[in-house]
Design a protein around this motif. Structure first.
Motif, mmCIF file in Angstrom:
data_model
loop_
_atom_site.group_PDB
_atom_site.id
_atom_site.type_symbol
_atom_site.label_atom_id
_atom_site.label_comp_id
_atom_site.label_asym_id
_atom_site.label_seq_id
_atom_site.Cartn_x
_atom_site.Cartn_y
_atom_site.Cartn_z
ATOM 1 N N LYS A 1 -3.595 3.163 7.395
ATOM 2 C CA LYS A 1 -4.357 3.172 8.647
ATOM 3 C C LYS A 1 -3.407 3.719 9.706
ATOM 4 O O LYS A 1 -2.297 3.209 9.868
ATOM 5 C CB LYS A 1 -4.796 1.742 8.980
ATOM 6 N N GLU A 2 -3.843 4.775 10.378
ATOM 7 C CA GLU A 2 -2.988 5.418 11.387
ATOM 8 C C GLU A 2 -3.102 4.714 12.730
ATOM 9 O O GLU A 2 -4.024 3.950 12.979
ATOM 10 C CB GLU A 2 -3.405 6.895 11.548
ATOM 11 N N GLY A 3 -2.164 5.027 13.623
ATOM 12 C CA GLY A 3 -2.225 4.562 15.005
ATOM 13 C C GLY A 3 -1.649 3.177 15.223
ATOM 14 O O GLY A 3 -1.007 2.595 14.354
ATOM 15 N N LYS A 4 -1.935 2.650 16.441
ATOM 16 C CA LYS A 4 -1.417 1.344 16.830
ATOM 17 C C LYS A 4 -1.953 0.286 15.860
ATOM 18 O O LYS A 4 -3.138 0.252 15.556
ATOM 19 C CB LYS A 4 -1.840 1.027 18.260
ATOM 20 N N GLY A 5 -1.065 -0.568 15.387
ATOM 21 C CA GLY A 5 -1.464 -1.584 14.416
ATOM 22 C C GLY A 5 -1.661 -1.006 13.026
ATOM 23 O O GLY A 5 -2.197 -1.659 12.145
ATOM 24 N N GLY A 6 -1.208 0.242 12.840
ATOM 25 C CA GLY A 6 -1.384 0.907 11.556
ATOM 26 C C GLY A 6 -0.358 0.466 10.533
ATOM 27 O O GLY A 6 0.567 -0.283 10.823
ATOM 28 N N GLY A 7 -0.575 0.936 9.345
ATOM 29 C CA GLY A 7 0.328 0.611 8.248
ATOM 30 C C GLY A 7 -0.334 0.949 6.930
ATOM 31 O O GLY A 7 -1.269 1.738 6.876
ATOM 32 N N SER A 8 0.118 0.321 5.888
ATOM 33 C CA SER A 8 -0.373 0.632 4.547
ATOM 34 C C SER A 8 -0.923 -0.604 3.864
ATOM 35 O O SER A 8 -0.600 -1.736 4.217
ATOM 36 C CB SER A 8 0.759 1.209 3.707
ATOM 37 N N PHE A 9 -1.749 -0.352 2.848
ATOM 38 C CA PHE A 9 -2.339 -1.413 2.036
ATOM 39 C C PHE A 9 -2.633 -0.829 0.657
ATOM 40 O O PHE A 9 -2.693 0.395 0.500
ATOM 41 C CB PHE A 9 -3.606 -1.975 2.690
ATOM 42 N N LEU A 10 -2.806 -1.691 -0.335
ATOM 43 C CA LEU A 10 -3.113 -1.213 -1.678
ATOM 44 C C LEU A 10 -4.478 -0.537 -1.694
ATOM 45 O O LEU A 10 -5.428 -1.043 -1.110
ATOM 46 C CB LEU A 10 -3.109 -2.361 -2.691
ATOM 47 N N ALA A 11 -4.565 0.588 -2.376
ATOM 48 C CA ALA A 11 -5.819 1.334 -2.466
ATOM 49 C C ALA A 11 -6.691 0.824 -3.610
ATOM 50 O O ALA A 11 -7.864 1.144 -3.682
ATOM 51 C CB ALA A 11 -5.547 2.825 -2.645
ATOM 52 N N LYS A 12 -6.089 0.064 -4.513
ATOM 53 C CA LYS A 12 -6.863 -0.512 -5.611
ATOM 54 C C LYS A 12 -6.260 -1.844 -6.012
ATOM 55 O O LYS A 12 -5.170 -2.202 -5.566
ATOM 56 C CB LYS A 12 -6.959 0.449 -6.787
ATOM 57 N N ASN A 13 -6.967 -2.562 -6.840
ATOM 58 C CA ASN A 13 -6.539 -3.868 -7.291
ATOM 59 C C ASN A 13 -5.208 -3.762 -8.031
ATOM 60 O O ASN A 13 -5.008 -2.845 -8.830
ATOM 61 C CB ASN A 13 -7.627 -4.446 -8.204
ATOM 62 N N ALA A 14 -4.321 -4.721 -7.799
ATOM 63 C CA ALA A 14 -3.004 -4.720 -8.438
ATOM 64 C C ALA A 14 -3.114 -4.746 -9.964
ATOM 65 O O ALA A 14 -2.246 -4.221 -10.653
ATOM 66 C CB ALA A 14 -2.173 -5.897 -7.942
ATOM 67 N N ALA A 15 -4.168 -5.322 -10.497
ATOM 68 C CA ALA A 15 -4.362 -5.360 -11.954
ATOM 69 C C ALA A 15 -4.695 -3.981 -12.506
ATOM 70 O O ALA A 15 -4.576 -3.748 -13.710
ATOM 71 C CB ALA A 15 -5.474 -6.345 -12.305
ATOM 72 N N ASP A 16 -5.081 -3.052 -11.632
ATOM 73 C CA ASP A 16 -5.416 -1.683 -12.044
ATOM 74 C C ASP A 16 -4.277 -0.696 -11.799
ATOM 75 O O ASP A 16 -4.432 0.502 -12.005
ATOM 76 C CB ASP A 16 -6.676 -1.206 -11.318
ATOM 77 N N ILE A 17 -3.144 -1.195 -11.329
ATOM 78 C CA ILE A 17 -1.978 -0.340 -11.086
ATOM 79 C C ILE A 17 -0.980 -0.569 -12.208
ATOM 80 O O ILE A 17 -0.358 -1.623 -12.313
ATOM 81 C CB ILE A 17 -1.344 -0.623 -9.705
ATOM 82 N N ASN A 18 -0.862 0.421 -13.058
ATOM 83 C CA ASN A 18 -0.014 0.385 -14.245
ATOM 84 C C ASN A 18 1.398 0.852 -13.860
ATOM 85 O O ASN A 18 1.554 1.909 -13.253
ATOM 86 C CB ASN A 18 -0.673 1.312 -15.277
ATOM 87 N N LEU A 19 2.415 0.091 -14.220
ATOM 88 C CA LEU A 19 3.785 0.440 -13.826
ATOM 89 C C LEU A 19 4.268 1.740 -14.470
ATOM 90 O O LEU A 19 5.095 2.441 -13.885
ATOM 91 C CB LEU A 19 4.748 -0.702 -14.137
ATOM 92 N N GLY A 20 3.751 2.082 -15.638
ATOM 93 C CA GLY A 20 4.082 3.367 -16.251
ATOM 94 C C GLY A 20 3.578 4.524 -15.406
ATOM 95 O O GLY A 20 4.268 5.542 -15.246
ATOM 96 N N GLU A 21 2.390 4.365 -14.838
ATOM 97 C CA GLU A 21 1.836 5.398 -13.960
ATOM 98 C C GLU A 21 2.637 5.503 -12.662
ATOM 99 O O GLU A 21 2.849 6.595 -12.150
ATOM 100 C CB GLU A 21 0.356 5.112 -13.655
ATOM 101 N N VAL A 22 3.078 4.375 -12.140
ATOM 102 C CA VAL A 22 3.916 4.396 -10.932
ATOM 103 C C VAL A 22 5.213 5.146 -11.230
ATOM 104 O O VAL A 22 5.626 6.016 -10.456
ATOM 105 C CB VAL A 22 4.218 2.961 -10.433
ATOM 106 N N TYR A 23 5.830 4.831 -12.359
ATOM 107 C CA TYR A 23 7.076 5.508 -12.730
ATOM 108 C C TYR A 23 6.865 7.022 -12.826
ATOM 109 O O TYR A 23 7.653 7.804 -12.290
ATOM 110 C CB TYR A 23 7.614 4.955 -14.060
#
Length: 135
Positions: free
Chosen positions: A55-77
């Motif tokens: 989220k851009e702008g004041k109060g902006g930042g980042s958040f997960l785009a999908k459920n943590a159970a759907d994020i595979n560490l091999g894909e992150v690597y």
């Protein structure tokens, strides 16, 4: 040594811990103890690969785009790797040497096997699995 995977995994774990709340790059950088510019660089890559959104702008930042159970560490690597786990020769071996003329092709086989083993091992874990270690 490549630090992108540990930095990215740290970011993803913090975002998971935030339960969907927007987290600033300054906060992330404070936890990782690195410059926020490096965090933003990794966030751009993680966003490009579909792991986070921002989220851009004041109060902006980042958040997960999908459920943590759907994020595979091999894909992150695979998304963050820039070098091979076993490294690469910086020089060309002597082509007149019986070992030198063949060493790179045999090292390439070792590199591929090691990289595939690492990815296979990481792929057995999700971000949710990894994050559960901190509870």
């Amino acid at each position: 040594m490549n630090s992108r995977f540990p930095i990215s995994l740290h970011i993803l774990t913090l975002l998971h811990d935030a339960n969907g709340e927007v987290v600033s790059s300054d906060y992330l950088a404070g936890s990782i103890n690195i410059n926020p510019v490096l965090v933003r660089k990794e966030i751009i890559n993680l966003r490009k690969n579909g792991f986070v959104d921002s989220k851009e702008g004041k109060g902006g930042g980042s958040f997960l785009a999908k459920n943590a159970a759907d994020i595979n560490l091999g894909e992150v690597y695979k998304a963050v790797k820039t070098s091979n786990v076993l490294g690469k020769n910086k020089n060309e071996p002597n082509p007149n040497c019986p070992i030198g003329m063949q060493i790179n092709q045999h090292l390439d086989g070792l590199r591929i096997d090691a990289e595939n083993s690492l990815i296979h091992s990481l792929a057995k874990q999700t971000l949710a699995d990894f994050a559960s270690k901190f509870r």
